[in-house]
Design a protein around this motif. Structure first.
Motif, PDB file in Angstrom:
ATOM      1  N   ALA A  71       6.628  -1.924  15.367  1.00  0.00           N
ATOM      2  CA  ALA A  71       7.146  -1.636  16.716  1.00  0.00           C
ATOM      3  C   ALA A  71       6.456  -0.396  17.280  1.00  0.00           C
ATOM      4  N   VAL A  72       6.281   0.616  16.431  1.00  0.00           N
ATOM      5  CA  VAL A  72       5.597   1.844  16.856  1.00  0.00           C
ATOM      6  C   VAL A  72       4.135   1.533  17.203  1.00  0.00           C
ATOM      7  N   ALA A  82       3.826   0.225  20.592  1.00  0.00           N
ATOM      8  CA  ALA A  82       3.982   1.303  21.588  1.00  0.00           C
ATOM      9  C   ALA A  82       2.689   2.092  21.780  1.00  0.00           C
ATOM     10  N   THR A  92       6.852  -0.947  25.644  1.00  0.00           N
ATOM     11  CA  THR A  92       7.678  -1.419  24.528  1.00  0.00           C
ATOM     12  C   THR A  92       9.141  -1.236  24.911  1.00  0.00           C
ATOM     13  N   SER A 108      13.276  -1.860  23.861  1.00  0.00           N
ATOM     14  CA  SER A 108      14.190  -2.184  22.763  1.00  0.00           C
ATOM     15  C   SER A 108      15.566  -1.618  23.040  1.00  0.00           C
ATOM     16  N   LEU A 129      15.335   2.965  18.726  1.00  0.00           N
ATOM     17  CA  LEU A 129      14.313   3.945  19.106  1.00  0.00           C
ATOM     18  C   LEU A 129      14.257   5.126  18.149  1.00  0.00           C
ATOM     19  N   SER A 140       8.789   7.616  14.961  1.00  0.00           N
ATOM     20  CA  SER A 140       9.741   6.639  15.514  1.00  0.00           C
ATOM     21  C   SER A 140       9.316   6.294  16.943  1.00  0.00           C
ATOM     22  N   LEU A 141       9.937   5.272  17.505  1.00  0.00           N
ATOM     23  CA  LEU A 141       9.643   4.934  18.899  1.00  0.00           C
ATOM     24  C   LEU A 141      10.010   6.098  19.825  1.00  0.00           C
ATOM     25  N   GLU A 173       7.320   8.678  19.702  1.00  0.00           N
ATOM     26  CA  GLU A 173       6.135   8.221  20.433  1.00  0.00           C
ATOM     27  C   GLU A 173       6.355   8.305  21.941  1.00  0.00           C
ATOM     28  N   ARG A 174       7.583   8.034  22.362  1.00  0.00           N
ATOM     29  CA  ARG A 174       7.890   8.174  23.792  1.00  0.00           C
ATOM     30  C   ARG A 174       7.730   9.630  24.225  1.00  0.00           C
ATOM     31  N   VAL A 230       7.882   3.700  26.299  1.00  0.00           N
ATOM     32  CA  VAL A 230       8.930   3.039  25.517  1.00  0.00           C
ATOM     33  C   VAL A 230      10.206   3.074  26.350  1.00  0.00           C
TER      34      VAL A 230
END
Ligand code: SF4
Length: 375
Positions: free
Chosen positions: A79-80, A83, A90, A92, A97, A105-106, A109-110, A116
């Protein structure tokens, strides 16, 4: 017990009556160990304060019924990876997240600039794709049979709209094979399952017949209000006393034997059974859903060339053991000291349905005081 309004399912006098019946039933039985499969049950038991009121001979253990928690680290890493792809949005559900992957983690990354988005449904992600025709929206499809039909419906909508810039990274799982995997492992003894109300509205109570028959395991599909849970536990205790191993429905206002056949048909149209890796349980045959070949244009794993990623698990995090019911969160050395909802080291502390998060939020210390004298 025929109740109509939700408040009635929280009635203190009726709860005391049910507790008295449970105590009477348990007085003639040895120790019993029931697993609440579903994370919503885990939280509901804590929220209603039932746990310390149960007889000390009735132990409740938490199971692998939180979809965010059982998502494998490798899938979080993928998932990452989505992103990190240029031009990709991305999307979710919020809990996912913050789940730590091998490195990040997402949410992290955001914070670093990746696009994200937190959404409340898969159709929100379809809307994102419509609003951003120049971007590709990857929806991270996690959840059990409760969520999977909604994701299937979103793919049908995307198909009708002719969207080319929407796909799903499918990590959906189905519960009955995980229950069988737990029982066949022989890791510990169980006397019954408090089966999940929400999932069973879709799959129907008949889905547990194999588990009950093959493993001689009482199964009671139970709702989420305090009286539901107490009645479900009483029904399990009655089965134990009678030496029965049947599937029963306590949650009759939501669950039928056959389930929601329209939702089942929708899932079958878009998904096919697949093997899946569960955190804590490993690879379980037939426990996942994959997107069917004729829907491959919406399959993010096929639209993108996802590289093989090296997975690093935090050896100190004991989420895997917690998810198998083999360890209480308070027995994890990181619980409360290092791992908190603000600084989660594992998904069981992140998720709103996670066992560690529930223990933390309700200040539970892991011991069930014997309060039988009070009743
Ligand atoms: Fe994992 Fe934290 Fe739970 Fe320990 S307390 S098992 S580190 S989530």
């Amino acid at each position: 017990m025929a109740l109509k309004y939700i408040d009635e399912y929280r009635d203190g006098a009726l709860a005391r009556q049910l507790l008295a019946q449970i105590k009477k039933r348990c007085a003639h039985l040895g120790p019993m160990r029931f697993m609440e499969i579903c994370g919503t049950h885990t939280v509901a038991v804590f929220r209603s304060g039932l746990r310390p009121l149960l007889p000390s001979t009735m132990e409740l253990v938490n199971g692998p019924g939180c979809p965010v928690c059982v998502t494998a680290t490798e899938d979080i890493d993928k998932a990452v990876w989505f992103a990190s792809q240029p031009g990709v949005v991305t999307a979710s559900f919020g809990d996912l997240l913050r789940v730590p992957g091998s490195r990040t983690s997402l949410a992290e990354e955001r914070a670093r600039g990746a696009d994200v988005r937190m959404v409340y449904s898969a159709t929100d992600a379809v809307d994102l794709a419509r609003e951003h025709p120049d971007r590709h929206v990857v929806f991270i499809g996690i959840g059990f049979e409760t969520t999977a039909p909604t994701v299937a419906a979103a793919m049908v909508v995307a198909d009708r709209l002719g969207l080319e810039n929407f796909s799903v990274f499918c990590v959906h799982k189905v519960l009955p094979p995980a229950m069988e995997a737990l029982l066949s492992s022989g890791e510990f003894h169980l006397d019954g399952f408090l089966c999940p109300g929400h999932v069973t509205t879709v799959i129907g109570a008949k889905a547990y017949e194999d588990v009950a028959r093959r493993y001689r395991m009482p199964c009671v599909v139970t709702g989420f209000e305090p009286l539901d849970i107490l009645q479900g536990l009483l029904m399990l205790a009655h089965q134990c006393a009678a030496g029965d191993a049947r599937v029963e429905i306590q949650y009759r206002r939501g669950v039928t034997w056959e389930g929601n056949t329209a939702a089942q048909e929708l899932m079958a149209r878009v998904f096919r059974p697949a093997d899946a890796v569960w955190r804590g349980l490993g690879l379980i045959p037939g426990s996942g859903l994959a997107i069917r070949d004729d829907w491959a244009r919406f399959d993010a794993a096929k639209r993108f060339s996802v590289p093989s990623l090296s997975v690093r698990e935090d050896p100190a995090c004991r989420c895997g053991d917690v998810l198998r019911g083999a360890l209480r969160p308070t027995e994890c050395p990181l619980f409360r000291k290092v791992c908190t909802p603000q600084n989660p080291k594992g998904p069981c502390m992140v998720s709103s349905e996670g066992t560690c998060g529930a223990y933390f939020k309700y200040h539970y210390d892991g011991s069930d005081p014997d309060v039988e004298e009070k009743y």
